[in-house]
Write an enzyme that holds these catalytic residues in place. Structure first.
Site, PDB file in Angstrom:
ATOM      1  N   GLU A 213      39.727  22.309  23.714  1.00  0.00           N
ATOM      2  CA  GLU A 213      39.987  21.233  22.766  1.00  0.00           C
ATOM      3  C   GLU A 213      41.440  21.438  22.402  1.00  0.00           C
ATOM      4  OE1 GLU A 213      38.285  18.285  22.098  1.00  0.00           O
ATOM      5  OE2 GLU A 213      36.540  19.038  23.529  1.00  0.00           O
ATOM      6  N   SER A 214      42.140  20.227  22.487  1.00  0.00           N
ATOM      7  CA  SER A 214      43.468  20.310  22.236  1.00  0.00           C
ATOM      8  C   SER A 214      43.804  20.763  20.653  1.00  0.00           C
ATOM      9  CB  SER A 214      44.206  19.176  22.677  1.00  0.00           C
ATOM     10  OG  SER A 214      44.041  18.171  21.642  1.00  0.00           O
TER      11      SER A 214
ATOM     12  N   CYS B  25      48.182  15.213  31.501  1.00  0.00           N
ATOM     13  CA  CYS B  25      47.432  14.841  30.513  1.00  0.00           C
ATOM     14  C   CYS B  25      48.066  15.343  29.056  1.00  0.00           C
ATOM     15  CB  CYS B  25      46.171  16.169  30.455  1.00  0.00           C
ATOM     16  SG  CYS B  25      45.003  15.954  29.198  1.00  0.00           S
TER      17      CYS B  25
ATOM     18  N   VAL C  77      40.370  19.985  30.036  1.00  0.00           N
ATOM     19  CA  VAL C  77      41.563  20.376  29.598  1.00  0.00           C
ATOM     20  C   VAL C  77      42.174  19.890  28.462  1.00  0.00           C
ATOM     21  CG1 VAL C  77      42.105  21.009  32.096  1.00  0.00           C
ATOM     22  CG2 VAL C  77      42.986  18.973  31.160  1.00  0.00           C
TER      23      VAL C  77
ATOM     24  N   LYS D 252      36.340  18.939  40.042  1.00  0.00           N
ATOM     25  CA  LYS D 252      36.404  20.227  39.343  1.00  0.00           C
ATOM     26  C   LYS D 252      36.052  21.433  39.966  1.00  0.00           C
ATOM     27  CE  LYS D 252      36.418  17.463  35.095  1.00  0.00           C
ATOM     28  NZ  LYS D 252      35.515  16.860  34.049  1.00  0.00           N
TER      29      LYS D 252
END
Length: 233
Positions: free
Chosen positions: A77-78, A24, A64, A51
């Protein structure tokens, strides 16, 4: 196998936990920041097509990257996870110190977010024999703007001669440029090409990188809706 990941115990004291997926790009942003700042962490990879219920209880969005602290605090949230890490672990700050400097990086990220998934859409649609000329044109415009920014800055990286947060936010997609056979797009953006070469020398990038072969294999499975989250293990 990540699909059978049992519920983990509490996060040990003095570390932070990352819920991730190996391929990811958004989770890679968080991994880059963790490595760059020297933060101790453990990783639990999540099967995103299957999941576990315990994960959905921690993050109802089921996405993720997700962080969990020893106190049971959950952050996801990245960009939010990366900013949290920069604040919670203030040694070796990656964000600029001024409000305007921080806003400038966020604005750049917002512009890039409009085309970041083109790095996936173009090769996936090519695999299906679909027309990608419109997507290619949009990506070229965005890459040209990034190149012009570097020309004006006259620096190795996007906010100076050392890596800052924005470089790590952009990097995962540029790591995947060969995955989609998009290298020719950099032929007309020489400063961006140099930036990519500088990034490849960074220890955090080296610690999180996957081979072109691995990216291509994962993409092929992903496009066929049969992603192999354990590829290469």
């Amino acid at each position: 196998c990540v699909a059978r990941t049992p519920e983990p115990g509490p996060v040990p004291k003095d570390i932070i936990r990352l819920y991730s997926m190996r391929f990811c790009p958004y989770a890679q942003r968080t991994r880059l920041v963790l490595h760059a700042k020297g933060i101790k962490f453990d990783t639990i990879n999540i099967h995103l097509k299957n999941k576990p219920e315990w994960f959905l209880e921690k993050n109802p969005l089921g996405m993720v990257p997700t962080l969990e602290t020893p106190a049971g605090e959950v952050i996801y949230e990245s960009a939010i996870t990366c900013e949290y890490l920069d604040e919670a672990y203030p040694e070796k700050k990656l964000l600029p110190s001024t409000p305007y400097g921080q806003a400038r990086q966020r604005m750049m990220l917002e512009h890039f977010s409009k085309v970041e998934l083109h790095f996936y859409k173009i090769p996936m649609r090519r695999l299906k024999g679909e027309d990608v000329s419109g997507l290619e044109a949009e990506l070229k415009v965005s890459l040209t703007k990034l190149d012009e920014y570097l020309v004006k800055k006259e620096t190795k990286f996007f906010d100076g001669d050392t890596i800052t947060m924005i470089d790590y936010m952009l990097w995962p997609f540029f790591e995947r440029i060969e995955m989609g056979d998009l290298e020719p797009f950099l032929d007309n953006t020489p400063e961006l090409k140099k930036w990519r070469a500088h990034m490849l020398e960074d220890p955090a990038v080296k610690a999180t990188i996957h081979s072109v072969e691995s990216h291509k294999a994962f993409l092929k499975g992903y496009a066929a809706e049969k992603p192999d989250y354990d590829y290469g293990l």
